[in-house]
Scaffold this motif. Sequence first.
Motif, mmCIF file in Angstrom:
data_model
loop_
_atom_site.group_PDB
_atom_site.id
_atom_site.type_symbol
_atom_site.label_atom_id
_atom_site.label_comp_id
_atom_site.label_asym_id
_atom_site.label_seq_id
_atom_site.Cartn_x
_atom_site.Cartn_y
_atom_site.Cartn_z
ATOM 1 N N SER A 48 0.832 -1.206 0.000
ATOM 2 C CA SER A 48 0.000 0.000 0.000
ATOM 3 C C SER A 48 0.867 1.257 0.000
ATOM 4 O O SER A 48 0.557 2.237 -0.691
ATOM 5 N N ILE A 49 1.947 1.244 0.757
ATOM 6 C CA ILE A 49 2.860 2.390 0.762
ATOM 7 C C ILE A 49 3.557 2.524 -0.586
ATOM 8 O O ILE A 49 3.677 3.630 -1.134
ATOM 9 N N PRO A 99 -5.722 1.372 -0.644
ATOM 10 C CA PRO A 99 -5.387 2.777 -0.901
ATOM 11 C C PRO A 99 -4.638 3.367 0.293
ATOM 12 O O PRO A 99 -4.913 3.018 1.438
ATOM 13 N N LEU A 100 -3.677 4.229 0.022
ATOM 14 C CA LEU A 100 -2.925 4.884 1.084
ATOM 15 C C LEU A 100 -3.746 6.066 1.593
ATOM 16 O O LEU A 100 -3.573 7.209 1.177
ATOM 17 N N LEU A 137 -6.109 2.567 5.989
ATOM 18 C CA LEU A 137 -5.599 2.288 7.329
ATOM 19 C C LEU A 137 -6.613 1.498 8.141
ATOM 20 O O LEU A 137 -6.270 0.519 8.820
ATOM 21 N N LEU A 138 -7.891 1.900 8.071
ATOM 22 C CA LEU A 138 -8.930 1.174 8.795
ATOM 23 C C LEU A 138 -9.062 -0.259 8.292
ATOM 24 O O LEU A 138 -9.291 -1.181 9.071
ATOM 25 N N CYS A 139 -8.917 -0.440 6.986
ATOM 26 C CA CYS A 139 -8.979 -1.788 6.417
ATOM 27 C C CYS A 139 -7.887 -2.669 6.994
ATOM 28 O O CYS A 139 -8.128 -3.824 7.380
ATOM 29 N N PHE A 188 -15.475 3.411 8.205
ATOM 30 C CA PHE A 188 -15.981 4.260 7.136
ATOM 31 C C PHE A 188 -15.304 3.833 5.854
ATOM 32 O O PHE A 188 -14.110 4.043 5.680
ATOM 33 N N TRP A 189 -16.056 3.219 4.973
ATOM 34 C CA TRP A 189 -15.468 2.668 3.758
ATOM 35 C C TRP A 189 -15.192 3.778 2.759
ATOM 36 O O TRP A 189 -16.006 4.633 2.509
#
Length: 261
Positions: A41-42, A78-79, A84-86, A253-254
Motif C-alpha cells: 500500500s505504501i 489505498p494509502l 488504514l482502517l482496512c 468508514f469505507w
Amino acid sequence: MPVRSASGNRGLSSDGAHIVSWISNVPTCTRFLIVGSIALSIASGLQIISAHYFAFYWTQIWSKFQIWRILTSVLTYPLSFHGLLCVIMLYQYSNELERREYAGRTADYAWFLIFCCGVMFVGHWLSWTLFFSEGLLMGVTTLWAIHRPNTIVKFMFAFQFPAKYLPYVLMGIEYLLVRHSFPFNMAYGWGATHLYYYLAVDLPSHGGINYIPTPQFVYKMLGQVHRASNRYGSSGVASSSNPIHQMPGGGHFWGSGRRLG
C-alpha cells in the motif's frame, strides 16, 4: 555538525526492538497479510511502484508469467484513512481467528485464505475486478462473524448489533454511502467464505465429506504435520461468549474502491 545523544539512539533502538518483537509475535498468516499490505500500500500510494503492476490482469499473469499479481491484488489498499482502517480490521479479525479457532492449525487457516482468493479470482471475469483486498478483508470478517454470531459489535460509537450482521452492514454502507453501486469484490469474499465454511466445516460436522481438505503442500510449506481435528464439534461453530466488540475507530468508514482502466 549536530550530534545525536546516546540516549536518543538508545530510544530509537528500543522502539525498533519493540516493533520487531510485536511483529514476531503476530501469528504467521496474519503477519504475512499485515506486513504485505502495509508494504504494498505504501509502495503504490507513494507511486514508488505503479498500482498498475499490482492489479489482477489475467492476460499478464498467463502470458507474461507475472504471478506476483496474484498476491499484490489481494494485499494492496489505498494509502488513505480508509486503507488504514482496512488494515486495522484485517489485523484484528485475522489475528483473533488465527489465535483462537485456528490455534495450532496455521496450514488450515492458510488454506482458507488461498481458497477464498481462488474463488474471488473467478469474479474477475464477472465484473473485471482488479483488486480483491477488500474482498479478502470481507472474507476474514465473515469467518470471524460466523464463529461468534452473537458477539455484540459496537459500530460508529452508537449502534450495536450481533456480529452475524456485520458483513451485511459493511456491504450496505459501501453500496449506499460510498460506491452507489454493488460492491462486487466484497460480495465475492463473503460468498467465498460461506462456500468454504459449508464444504470444510458444516457439511463434515453433519456426517458429510470434507470436499476441500487442506492440501499436503500447504502443510509442507508451513512445516506442519497433517493431523485430524474435532475442534468444531457437532455444530461446526466454535463456542463463544457474548462480549461487546469495539470496532477500530468506533466503526468503519469505507472509502472508494480501486479500479484501473
